[in-house]
Every structure is written in structure tokens, then in C-alpha cells.
Design a protein around this motif. Structure first.
Motif, PDB file in Angstrom:
ATOM      1  N   UNK A 145      -4.134   3.223 -14.339  1.00 42.02           N
ATOM      2  CA  UNK A 145      -4.734   1.935 -14.657  1.00 42.02           C
ATOM      3  C   UNK A 145      -5.299   1.294 -13.379  1.00 42.02           C
ATOM      4  N   UNK A 146      -4.557   1.396 -12.302  1.00 43.84           N
ATOM      5  CA  UNK A 146      -5.023   0.837 -11.032  1.00 43.84           C
ATOM      6  C   UNK A 146      -6.332   1.504 -10.618  1.00 43.84           C
ATOM      7  N   UNK A 147      -6.373   2.820 -10.757  1.00 42.37           N
ATOM      8  CA  UNK A 147      -7.577   3.559 -10.373  1.00 42.37           C
ATOM      9  C   UNK A 147      -8.750   3.192 -11.274  1.00 42.37           C
ATOM     10  N   UNK A 148      -8.488   3.106 -12.573  1.00 46.60           N
ATOM     11  CA  UNK A 148      -9.565   2.798 -13.515  1.00 46.60           C
ATOM     12  C   UNK A 148     -10.087   1.375 -13.292  1.00 46.60           C
ATOM     13  N   UNK A 149      -9.192   0.463 -12.978  1.00 49.29           N
ATOM     14  CA  UNK A 149      -9.605  -0.919 -12.734  1.00 49.29           C
ATOM     15  C   UNK A 149     -10.435  -0.998 -11.466  1.00 49.29           C
ATOM     16  N   UNK A 150     -10.016  -0.269 -10.467  1.00 51.17           N
ATOM     17  CA  UNK A 150     -10.715  -0.274  -9.191  1.00 51.17           C
ATOM     18  C   UNK A 150     -12.171   0.133  -9.365  1.00 51.17           C
ATOM     19  N   UNK A 151     -12.396   1.113 -10.189  1.00 50.75           N
ATOM     20  CA  UNK A 151     -13.762   1.573 -10.440  1.00 50.75           C
ATOM     21  C   UNK A 151     -14.629   0.481 -11.022  1.00 50.75           C
ATOM     22  N   UNK A 173       0.850  -1.196   0.000  1.00 50.63           N
ATOM     23  CA  UNK A 173       0.000   0.000   0.000  1.00 50.63           C
ATOM     24  C   UNK A 173       0.878   1.236   0.000  1.00 50.63           C
ATOM     25  N   UNK A 174       0.714   2.070  -0.999  1.00 49.10           N
ATOM     26  CA  UNK A 174       1.457   3.325  -1.093  1.00 49.10           C
ATOM     27  C   UNK A 174       0.467   4.438  -1.423  1.00 49.10           C
ATOM     28  N   UNK A 175       0.861   5.679  -1.143  1.00 48.79           N
ATOM     29  CA  UNK A 175      -0.045   6.780  -1.474  1.00 48.79           C
ATOM     30  C   UNK A 175      -0.343   6.846  -2.972  1.00 48.79           C
ATOM     31  N   UNK A 176       0.698   6.727  -3.800  1.00 45.45           N
ATOM     32  CA  UNK A 176       0.484   6.861  -5.238  1.00 45.45           C
ATOM     33  C   UNK A 176       1.754   6.422  -5.957  1.00 45.45           C
ATOM     34  N   UNK A 177       1.620   6.131  -7.232  1.00 46.04           N
ATOM     35  CA  UNK A 177       2.791   5.704  -8.001  1.00 46.04           C
ATOM     36  C   UNK A 177       3.399   6.849  -8.795  1.00 46.04           C
ATOM     37  N   UNK A 178       2.553   7.686  -9.356  1.00 47.90           N
ATOM     38  CA  UNK A 178       3.117   8.801 -10.111  1.00 47.90           C
ATOM     39  C   UNK A 178       3.318   9.968  -9.153  1.00 47.90           C
ATOM     40  N   UNK A 179       3.742  11.102  -9.667  1.00 50.52           N
ATOM     41  CA  UNK A 179       3.971  12.301  -8.867  1.00 50.52           C
ATOM     42  C   UNK A 179       5.090  12.120  -7.837  1.00 50.52           C
ATOM     43  N   UNK A 180       4.961  11.129  -6.950  1.00 49.74           N
ATOM     44  CA  UNK A 180       6.055  10.892  -6.014  1.00 49.74           C
ATOM     45  C   UNK A 180       6.924   9.767  -6.551  1.00 49.74           C
ATOM     46  N   UNK A 181       8.003  10.126  -7.207  1.00 47.41           N
ATOM     47  CA  UNK A 181       8.867   9.086  -7.768  1.00 47.41           C
ATOM     48  C   UNK A 181       9.367   8.131  -6.688  1.00 47.41           C
ATOM     49  N   UNK A 182       9.417   8.618  -5.478  1.00 50.72           N
ATOM     50  CA  UNK A 182       9.920   7.761  -4.403  1.00 50.72           C
ATOM     51  C   UNK A 182       9.126   6.465  -4.320  1.00 50.72           C
ATOM     52  N   UNK A 183       7.825   6.566  -4.412  1.00 53.91           N
ATOM     53  CA  UNK A 183       7.008   5.364  -4.279  1.00 53.91           C
ATOM     54  C   UNK A 183       7.078   4.495  -5.524  1.00 53.91           C
ATOM     55  N   UNK A 184       7.312   5.115  -6.669  1.00 51.11           N
ATOM     56  CA  UNK A 184       7.508   4.319  -7.884  1.00 51.11           C
ATOM     57  C   UNK A 184       8.795   3.511  -7.753  1.00 51.11           C
ATOM     58  N   UNK A 185       9.828   4.150  -7.236  1.00 51.14           N
ATOM     59  CA  UNK A 185      11.089   3.426  -7.057  1.00 51.14           C
ATOM     60  C   UNK A 185      10.937   2.334  -6.002  1.00 51.14           C
ATOM     61  N   UNK A 230      -3.490   4.577  -1.927  1.00 47.09           N
ATOM     62  CA  UNK A 230      -4.375   5.159  -0.916  1.00 47.09           C
ATOM     63  C   UNK A 230      -4.564   6.656  -1.098  1.00 47.09           C
ATOM     64  N   UNK A 231      -3.729   7.274  -1.911  1.00 47.21           N
ATOM     65  CA  UNK A 231      -3.777   8.723  -2.025  1.00 47.21           C
ATOM     66  C   UNK A 231      -3.307   9.422  -0.752  1.00 47.21           C
ATOM     67  N   UNK A 232      -2.742   8.664   0.184  1.00 47.45           N
ATOM     68  CA  UNK A 232      -2.290   9.260   1.433  1.00 47.45           C
ATOM     69  C   UNK A 232      -3.446   9.679   2.321  1.00 47.45           C
TER      70      UNK A 232
END
Lengths: 337, 337
Positions: free
Chosen positions: B83-89, A66-78, A99-101
Motif C-alpha cells: 500500500x505504501x508503494x502504491x500510494x507513493x506512485x 525509514x526502514x528497508x521494507x515491512x514485509x519479507x523481513x519480519x524484523x522491520x515489521x516488528x 527504502x528497499x535498502x
DNA sequence: GAGCCGCTCTACAACGTTGTACGGTAAACG
DNA sequence: CGTTTACCGTACAACGTTGTAGAGCGGCTC
């Protein structure tokens, strides 16, 4: 289309359980029998049905991240990238949940339907608070990541936030910079990345006998590039003078550098900039970003290791709290010594 | 710990199947019975066992998303996020698989164990080639993304590469730039993002009566920031003159801008820079990056829609090829008109 | 009032796998 | 030589769910 153990058994002329035994590396099987079975498996290109397997065994081979998001915060993508790879090496599959935080969505993740389809959860919380610690007491393996909650009921992998921020600030002080702005503070936060890093910053100032200047503190939530730019623009507009800027993550630092350059402030001559995270991009920004490397590989390996251990073993053994080693990476955004 | 349909049925005083019917919204249930069952479900906080469900129904509710990587290429992180968000919907869960853009690992994804635990696959290929098209003929729902293979046996969602690259080049020509360097070409490639975008570039030059100058073509593989920087450094070092630079993705463009600024080349006065992808970061680079927006939301919605359709319906109906609409986003890296 | 239909609910079987228990054979032991 | 032991394989049941078939009941039609 899809073949089953039954088909394989029939073709190989053995019982269904013997095929199962071959697949699961049960030791007491004659080489001859094993060969027959393996030939049949190959011929039918048999692949076990994971649902049936999970139903029977109680394990899915899936772990949640579970992470806040994958894009925008490269940290979580890494983080996700490395986690998927590390899990794969252990025969596990990662299921990413965003989770969107948001606190409520983080709570939903804790009890949602996906908990029934995963063997455990790596939980990078951002919306939960220290008071929520007891909500982490769950009947399944759970490893907490991040710095929102300490001393909770679960294993916890985190970084030396206070020490690293203190070391980073001392590094800037050591360069002769005295008026160090910070970007990314959170109003009133004590625990959490922002609160802890601010504490490290203050400790370093105190130790050096420098005053803490409220006017040099930039508050930003969330920690995206645009927030770093906005906060820095406000700092500049306020007229406060500063000769260094410590951003609480690299994204903020990128945005801050953007705002500084807009204002024709030269990095690092006029203002030295230090980030936190050591994203891959930090080496390629203009100028390249000096930053604190929080030891992501260690965090990833450790947290998976802890989770695997909980999945395999007892849930009731003592909780563990592990902090990865950090280091300061010196690049162009701070002057050469 | 975990309760089952059986427990709920017992508590509610009905049969196990009635509980199942309540959960699955079977219409013919007395309100009174439904209430009893729902109370029992709530009391036991019952959650269905997904393995048993999948075993029985043949559906897992999981869909695979194969991408080269999550970090380094922000494009795929943004793709995965959406994609994760769209799938979740749609009540689906995305399972991300990383291939590294390697042909063999992409083939492994097509027949690996995860295909048995997902209902379908969204497949963003990078290593496969046009000759591999027939390898995509699979007995499960599969939607191809990207531009490595056209006219293959599966549904395909992609973007207007040629047209967009042509429009981008025409945009630069319209600014009065005549010597337009490209960054990110692939030696000898015809199909694939690089080949198609190069074609659009050449078409625009031809249409404008401008010569194609081989010395202005920068080859780069992969398409990370560092590659954009390296290629651009080489272009500069070669002595070739150019007044615009068209990078085949935003990451390359970020790296290119870095190299240009190192060489004290002013953007956009000396060299205008245009990217491709419209990453979130493009708005926050220094200078902000003009780029081609390939319509990611449309790509995501469409590809999920196609996959869901295949999962629900027949696998044998005619294949569909869909291209998202693009647009040029004008920012600081190109001069105002 | 006989027949039919729709509603509500149930019993049973099946999805494909693995754990348990056990049968049989050959080798090792006393 | 009888008995234990190790090895190899099998039969059966069970994991928790849903599809199929059908039972029971009441109301409607003609």
C-alpha cells in the motif's frame, strides 16, 4: 462541516484565544470559563486543524521511520509495530518510509519532501556505508539505527553485534560443535551487521583455538528466507562438513533449516542451528529456533526517547551512542545441554 | 534556515505568486521567467512547506491505513508494504494506524485526530461487526477492506471468501481426502473471514455429499501461528481422525503444521494442509504450503484507486463493492495429483 | 482603429492556529 | 491608602501557501 476555534469562541461567548488557551491547558483560566468553552467544544465536536497548528507552531507531531521494507523481513515489521505504539504513547505519529535498502533511496529519504512534514527521523539504514557518515549531518533531529555507520554525526542506537555473535558462537562451541557454518556473511564487509557478526564469530573461534574455515562461510545478500535456503543448499552441495550453523538473522535460519531438512539432515542432532533477532516466529518454527535476542523493546524505547529529546532540545549537544543488551534464547534447534 | 516562497521570489525578482505558479505547473509562464524562478529554487534548495500548503488547499497528501497490527500477522505487513508503494506512485503518503483488531480502537480510528490530518482512510476492520455498518457513514473518503461488514455505506474491497474456501475444499476432496479438519473457525460467526470461509467449506462438503463433522472444526481467535498450533494439538488430542486440514489463514497453517509434525503426522501423506493468504513465507515453510492466493496486488491497487477517486470527486456517488480474483497455489503440503 | 482576446504577471485576502503584548480587575503588600 | 502582584481575558499579527480578481500588453478580428 468542520468547526473552527472561531465557531467555538462564538458559541462560548469568549475570544478565540481563550478557546485556544483552554485547549492548550493554559493555567490561568476561571473554572467557569473553562466549563463554558469545554461545553461549546463538545457541542460542536470541535477538533483542532493540524495543518494550521503545524504552520503556526512549526511542529507536526509526525516522525519518520525509514526502514528497508515491512514485509519479507519480519524484523522491520516488528520494529515498526513497536515504534508506532511507543510513539503513540508520547502523542506522536509514525510515518513509515520504505527504502528497499537501496543507498540512493536512503539518501532521498534524508532530503525528501517528507522531512518537511516530520519533526524528526528514525533512520534504519542498510545501503549507506561508513564513508557516507557525513551525509547524516542534517539540520533536523535524526537518530540512526542499525550497524552500517558508527561514530557518525548523529545519535545512534544499535546492538552488541560483535559480542552477541561471539557469545552465540561460544554457545555452539560449548555444545561441543566444532565445525560451525555461518550463513549471511557479506563479501569484504567490515562494518555492518554481517561484518560485525562475522567478526564475533571469528573472535570466538580464535579464543577457542579453532581454525577459521573459509569453506564454511555462506555469503547471502539480502537476508531473506530464500537466501538462507539457497546458501545452505550450496554449503551442503559443496561437501563441506559442519555440525552447527549460525545464521546472521532468523529469516536466514528459517531458510537454512528448510534446506537442511530437505537434505535429511536432522536438527539439532546432525546440525545445531542458531539465529539472530528472536522474531516472534522463532518460537513457532519447526523445530523452534534458538536465537539471539537483540533487545528490541529497549532499542525502540531508547531511540524514540533520544529523538524526542532532540526535538525538544538542542540539536548541538553531544551525540550519543547506545547499545541494547542481548541474550541467547535456547530452543529446540540446539541440543539440550 | 528553511527558505520560503518569499525568499525565492525576491531572489528571482518576481512576485511570490509567480513562484507558486511555477511550482504548481501553471501553464502561462514565459520560459525565461520560469528559468529564473527555477534557478532561484535550486540555489536556495527551496522545498514547499506542507503545513501551509495543507492549510490553504485543504489537502494533506496523507492517507490513513488502519490495520490490526504489523507484526504477527504477516498479511498486514505485506498489505502495508504494498500500500505504501502504491500510494507513493500516486504522490501520496500512507500513515499506518494499528487497532489491535479491537472494536473500540477501531471506532477511535474513525473519529480520532488523525482523520483531520489525512485526506482519506483505508480501513481494515476486524473488531467491527455487521451491526456497526452505519458507523462507517463518515464525512470523509473511506474505503473498507476485509470481510466484517458487507453492504455498508462505503466503498468496499474484499475477496471471494466463500468461493475461494469452497474451491479450496473441493481441491482437497478432489485429492481423495474425505475428513477435512478446519482451523480458525469463529464460534457463531456468519459474516467475517471465518464465517464466510466456513460457509464455503460446508458448501463444498454438501455438494460432494460429505457430512459436516463438528468434531473436525477447530475454533481459533486470533489467527496467529500459536493459535493454529494450539487448536491443532487439541484436534489431535481429541482423537478425531482427519486426512486433510484447511487453515483459514497461512499463519494458522504454519502453526498447524508445527503441531502435526510434533505428533509425527506426515504432511502431506497422512494429512494434507491448505492455507489461505499466500504469504511470501508460504513458499519457504517446511514443507512449503499450498494455499489460496487472494489477489493482494489487485486488492491494493483497487482500494487505493477507489480512495483517490473519492478524494478527487464526489463523496455522494454510488458505493462500489469490489472482489479480487483468487487462485489456488499448489505446493508440497498437498500431494501431487 | 476600436474592440476583444489570450498571455503573463501581480496584489490582496484568506486558510485556522498560536505568540506577543497589553488591558483590566481583585488580592496582597508596605 | 497607594502600589505592586497575580490572575484572567482580549486584540492583533504572523506562520507560508494558494485562489480570486484584475492590470498591462500585444496581437488579432472586422
Amino acid at each position: 462541516m468542520a468547526s473552527t476555534l472561531h465557531d467555538v469562541a462564538q458559541l462560548a461567548g469568549v475570544s478565540i484565544k481563550t478557546v485556544s488557551n483552554v485547549i492548550n491547558d493554559y493555567p490561568h483560566i476561571r473554572a467557569e470559563t473553562r466549563a463554558k468553552v469545554e461545553a461549546a467544544i463538545a457541542e460542536l465536536s470541535y477538533q483542532p486543524n493540524p495543518s494550521a497548528r503545524s504552520l503556526r507552531s512549526g511542529r507536526t507531531g509526525l516522525i519518520g521511520l525509514a526502514v528497508p521494507e515491512l514485509s519479507l523481513s519480519s524484523y522491520f515489521a516488528e520494529l515498526a509495530d513497536r515504534m508506532i505504539a511507543a510513539a503513540e504513547q508520547r502523542g506522536l505519529t509514525v510515518l513509515i518510509e520504505q527504502t528497499g535498502g537501496d543507498r540512493q533511496r536512503e539518501l532521498d529519504v534524508l532530503s525528501g519532501a517528507r522531512r518537511k512534514m516530520t519533526d524528526g527521523l528514525l533512520f534504519s539504514a542498510l545501503g549507506l556505508q561508513q564513508e557516507d557518515a557525513e551525509l547524516l549531518r542534517r539540520p533536523y533531529p535524526l537518530v540512526l539505527l542499525g550497524e552500517r555507520i558508527f561514530g557518525g554525526p548523529t545519535d545512534h542506537v544499535t546492538m552488541h553485534n560483535v559480542e552477541a555473535a561471539r557469545a552465540g558462537t561460544e554457545f555452539l562451541l560449548g555444545l561441543g560443535r566444532r565445525r560451525i557454518a555461518v550463513v549471511g556473511a557479506h563479501e569484504g564487509e567490515v562494518i555492518g551487521s554481517a561484518g560485525l557478526r562475522l567478526r564475533g564469530y571469528r573472535e570466538a573461534l580464535d579464543a577457542a583455538g579453532e581454525p577459521f574455515r573459509e569453506e564454511l562461510v555462506g555469503y547471502a545478500l539480502p537476508w531473506h528466507r530464500r537466501d538462507g535456503a539457497e546458501v545452505t543448499r550450496r554449503l551442503i552441495a559443496s561437501g563441506a562438513r559442519f555440525d552447527a550453523l549460525f545464521a546472521f538473522n532468523d529469516n536466514l535460519a528459517f531458510g537454512a533449516m528448510r534446506a537442511l531438512q530437505e537434505a535429511h539432515i536432522v536438527i539439532p542432532d546432525d546440525v545445531a542451528v542458531l539465529g539472530f533477532d528472536n522474531l516472534d516466529d522463532a518460537a513457532y518454527s519447526i523445530p523452534s529456533l534458538s536465537t539471539i535476542d537483540p533487545g528490541l523493546p529497549e532499542i525502540v524505547e531508547t531511540s524514540i526517547e533520544l529523538l524526542v529529546d532532540r526535538i525538544a532540545g538542542r540539536l548541538d549537544q553531544e551525540r550519543r551512542e547506545i547499545m541494547a543488551a542481548f541474550r541467547i534464547v535456547h530452543r529446540e534447534s540446539t541440543p539440550a545441554i
